[in-house]
Structure formats: C-alpha cells, structure tokens
Write a protein that holds these residues in place. Structure first.
Motif, mmCIF file in Angstrom:
data_model
loop_
_atom_site.group_PDB
_atom_site.id
_atom_site.type_symbol
_atom_site.label_atom_id
_atom_site.label_comp_id
_atom_site.label_asym_id
_atom_site.label_seq_id
_atom_site.Cartn_x
_atom_site.Cartn_y
_atom_site.Cartn_z
ATOM 1 N N ALA A 28 0.656 -1.118 0.003
ATOM 2 C CA ALA A 28 0.018 -0.152 0.052
ATOM 3 C C ALA A 28 0.829 1.220 -0.247
ATOM 4 O O ALA A 28 1.793 1.268 0.760
ATOM 5 N N THR A 29 0.300 2.275 -0.656
ATOM 6 C CA THR A 29 1.184 3.630 -0.621
ATOM 7 C C THR A 29 -0.090 4.639 -0.532
ATOM 8 O O THR A 29 -1.315 4.376 -0.603
ATOM 9 N N GLY A 30 0.482 6.019 -0.066
ATOM 10 C CA GLY A 30 -0.403 7.003 -0.002
ATOM 11 C C GLY A 30 -0.212 8.020 -1.009
ATOM 12 O O GLY A 30 1.147 7.962 -1.487
ATOM 13 N N ASP A 31 -0.676 9.245 -1.118
ATOM 14 C CA ASP A 31 -0.171 10.325 -1.925
ATOM 15 C C ASP A 31 -0.643 11.541 -1.553
ATOM 16 O O ASP A 31 -1.157 11.594 -0.214
ATOM 17 N N SER A 32 -0.340 12.575 -2.256
ATOM 18 C CA SER A 32 -0.266 14.071 -1.638
ATOM 19 C C SER A 32 -1.764 14.477 -1.504
ATOM 20 O O SER A 32 -2.331 15.542 -1.053
ATOM 21 N N GLU A 54 -2.510 15.300 2.711
ATOM 22 C CA GLU A 54 -1.663 14.185 2.104
ATOM 23 C C GLU A 54 -1.291 13.313 3.120
ATOM 24 O O GLU A 54 -1.516 13.358 4.148
ATOM 25 N N VAL A 55 -1.134 11.977 2.578
ATOM 26 C CA VAL A 55 -0.797 10.854 3.602
ATOM 27 C C VAL A 55 0.813 10.834 3.853
ATOM 28 O O VAL A 55 1.426 11.178 2.942
ATOM 29 N N THR A 56 1.165 10.981 4.811
ATOM 30 C CA THR A 56 2.408 11.317 5.677
ATOM 31 C C THR A 56 2.998 9.771 6.040
ATOM 32 O O THR A 56 4.404 9.615 5.912
ATOM 33 N N ALA A 57 2.281 8.684 6.251
ATOM 34 C CA ALA A 57 2.755 7.396 6.586
ATOM 35 C C ALA A 57 1.686 6.352 6.599
ATOM 36 O O ALA A 57 0.665 6.771 6.658
ATOM 37 N N ILE A 58 2.179 5.118 6.609
ATOM 38 C CA ILE A 58 1.226 4.113 6.263
ATOM 39 C C ILE A 58 1.911 2.795 6.827
ATOM 40 O O ILE A 58 3.049 2.529 6.901
ATOM 41 N N SER A 71 -2.396 10.991 8.066
ATOM 42 C CA SER A 71 -2.642 12.446 7.266
ATOM 43 C C SER A 71 -2.412 13.663 8.196
ATOM 44 O O SER A 71 -3.281 13.487 9.151
ATOM 45 N N ALA A 72 -1.630 14.270 7.817
ATOM 46 C CA ALA A 72 -1.221 15.521 8.721
ATOM 47 C C ALA A 72 -0.868 14.864 10.080
ATOM 48 O O ALA A 72 0.089 14.117 10.483
#
Length: 324
Positions: A28-32, A54-58, A71-72
């Motif tokens: 899985a990844t997150g994005d801005s 934005e997603v900052t960590a997962i 997020s934040a």
C-alpha cells in the motif's frame, strides 16, 4: 541471489506517493491528495479517499488485516486488504505532522512519531497512549523496531541517532517513559540534508532480522553498520562500514534509505540521486545497482520469507517493483 531481470511492474499513483507498507505480495502507498492505493500480486489496484490532506505515513498490521494511515497529525485504521473508507479502529491524534508509523510484532500496539518530541506507543485495547519514548525535546524523522530483541532505534530532526531497550511491564495508569541513549559514534555520520528534506526524500534505518545490527545511511556515500557489543550489552559500538564511494556499483550522493532483506543476507540502500544498490552482507560488496532517476521516498523488500524483489517509491508518482 537470482539473476537480475528487467523492470517487473511499474505503477502510476498519479500524485506524489508518500509512505509505503507491505504484507507479503500486497502493498500500500499513500499520495499527496489524501488517497491510499492498494496493489496486489496480480497487478490490480484499489484507490480510496482517506483524508483531505496528504498521506504522511502508512503501516500494515502483522496479521495483514488492518492498515493504519496518517494524514497531517491524525491516524485512522482501515480493513485490509479489502480496503474501504470506513474507519474500523481508533483515531490517533498528535499535535504536529506525523512522520512514521509501525506496529509492534504482535499487532497489539501502534508506534507513532511526529515532528513533536517523543515516540508515542498506543494500545489498541485501551485506545490510549500506554508509554512514550523520550526523544530529547525534538521531532523524530524515522524509527525502526527490532521485534526479536525489543530494541528500537530512531533518528531525530537534528540527524542524531538513538537506541532504546523497550520495557514490557507498565503498571501505572499514566503513560510510562523510556529514556533514549545516543549513538555517539554516528552523530556526525548521517546526512542532515536527507533527514530534513521532507518534501523530496524519505529517510530510513533498518535492523538486521536476527542480529543486533543496525544499518544507518550516511553522508559520505557509505552505510554504517552498528552492532551492540560488550559484556552487558549496554552500548553500541561501530561494527563495520560499507565504503561505496570508490565502487562502480556504489553511490555517488548522500544516502537516505537502508533496508535489510527478510533473510538478512542483503541490504538495499538508496541515495538522493535515485540510485538503489543491493549489498551482500557477508562480503560487504555491492551486487546490483538500479537507477530510479528520481529521489526515493521509501524502499521495501517485497517478500516476507526471501530476497526476491524490492519495491521502491519515488517522488514523481511512480511505484516500481524490481526482481533481484
């Protein structure tokens, strides 16, 4: 190590990816834009809206059934890999931007670092902070947990590194503090430029899966290996240094990522120019170099039981899988 193949899979997340987590062949990844992307072994993907920022960590739980997304300054928990926007677990909130998430080996706790001091360890049972790791009044950039040895190492925003031996018994209802010990020998080794560059690169340290050996990416095109030595194990001393500046297969820019393979036979490292080098730990020599052109946010080995391939996420919206 198997013979190297060309690019195996190439995925476009549309917006700059932020963070990477994997469980077996699924990652899985997150994005801005506040979206999360789930990719399975067949190459298919899901995309859902999880936040306005934005997603900052997962992070993915050890049993592979839960995914925590920051997020934040807020963390929400979602089912995995049957992903949905519905929040299934506690919402963790920090005062400042969250930088890193990690489950403990049993999945009973979630560890959270941010730009504020201290690493907070949340209990999923009580939904509260159970204890904290004191971090010298400065934000934490990244951390790594050695599950077998109950050791944690982290790098703060000043590019200093510390290690902590975790305590497992806490009887007080108030959060308990565990103090950090500085890794003095590598204080000036880490690239301050990489640690502080939140917009373009990630920063990652890594424990060997079975040894008390910590890999730290460095400023002088090298990776430092630190191993806990001594009769009582109370200190870390420099075990070895992988020198890469003079090698054709080595790095030519400051390093920002270092990750041991699941079997501990190899170490993958990345630098600010976008190059990834795979090292043989026993010989201390590079065996493969991969050029990704753009600086990398994150790097993971793609299988829990062997050293077959790596997943890299760079800052132009691409997620790349490479066979090794």
């Amino acid at each position: 190590m198997a013979s190297t193949e060309e690019l195996e899979r190439f995925r476009d997340t549309s917006e700059n990816p932020c963070g990477l987590a994997s469980h077996g062949p699924v990652f899985a990844t997150g994005d801005s834009l506040g979206q999360a992307h789930i990719f399975d072994e067949e190459g298919t993907s899901q995309r859902i809206e999880v936040a306005d920022d934005e997603v900052t960590a997962i992070a993915i739980s050890p049993d592979g059934k839960e995914c925590s997304i920051a997020s934040a300054n807020v963390v929400s928990m979602h089912s995995f890999p049957e992903f949905s926007e519905e929040v299934i677990g506690m919402a963790v909130r920090c005062s400042l931007k969250i930088t890193h998430l990690l489950y403990n080996p049993s999945g009973s706790h979630l560890m959270v670092s941010s730009q504020e001091p201290d690493i907070q360890i949340f209990s999923k049972r009580s939904h509260e902070v159970e204890y904290k790791i004191r971090t010298r009044d400065i934000g934490v950039r990244t951390f790594a947990l050695h599950g077998e040895k109950e050791l944690l190492a982290y790098v703060d925003d000043s590019a200093s590194a510390y290690w902590v031996e975790l305590k497992s018994e806490h009887n007080s209802p108030d959060p308990q503090y565990t103090d950090s010990k500085e890794l003095h020998r590598i204080k000036s080794f880490i690239s301050k430029e990489c640690v502080r560059d939140y917009e373009n690169t990630g920063f990652q340290i890594s424990w060997h899966p079975t040894r008390e050996l910590l890999a730290v990416p460095g400023d002088a095109h090298t990776i430092l290996l630190c191993e806990r030595l001594g009769r009582d194990g109370a200190e870390f001393r420099t075990k070895d240094t992988i020198l890469s500046a003079d090698s054709v297969l080595g790095h030519s820019a400051p390093l920002n990522l270092a990750v041991f393979s699941p079997n501990g036979h190899y170490l993958a490292s990345a630098d600010k120019s976008g190059n990834v080098v795979v090292w043989d730990i026993e010989s201390k020599k590079p065996v493969k170099k991969i050029s990704c052109i753009k600086p990398l946010f994150d790097l993971k080995w793609g299988n829990e039981n062997d050293d077959n391939f790596i997943i890299v996420v760079n800052n132009d919206g691409k997620t790349v899988l490479r066979n090794i």
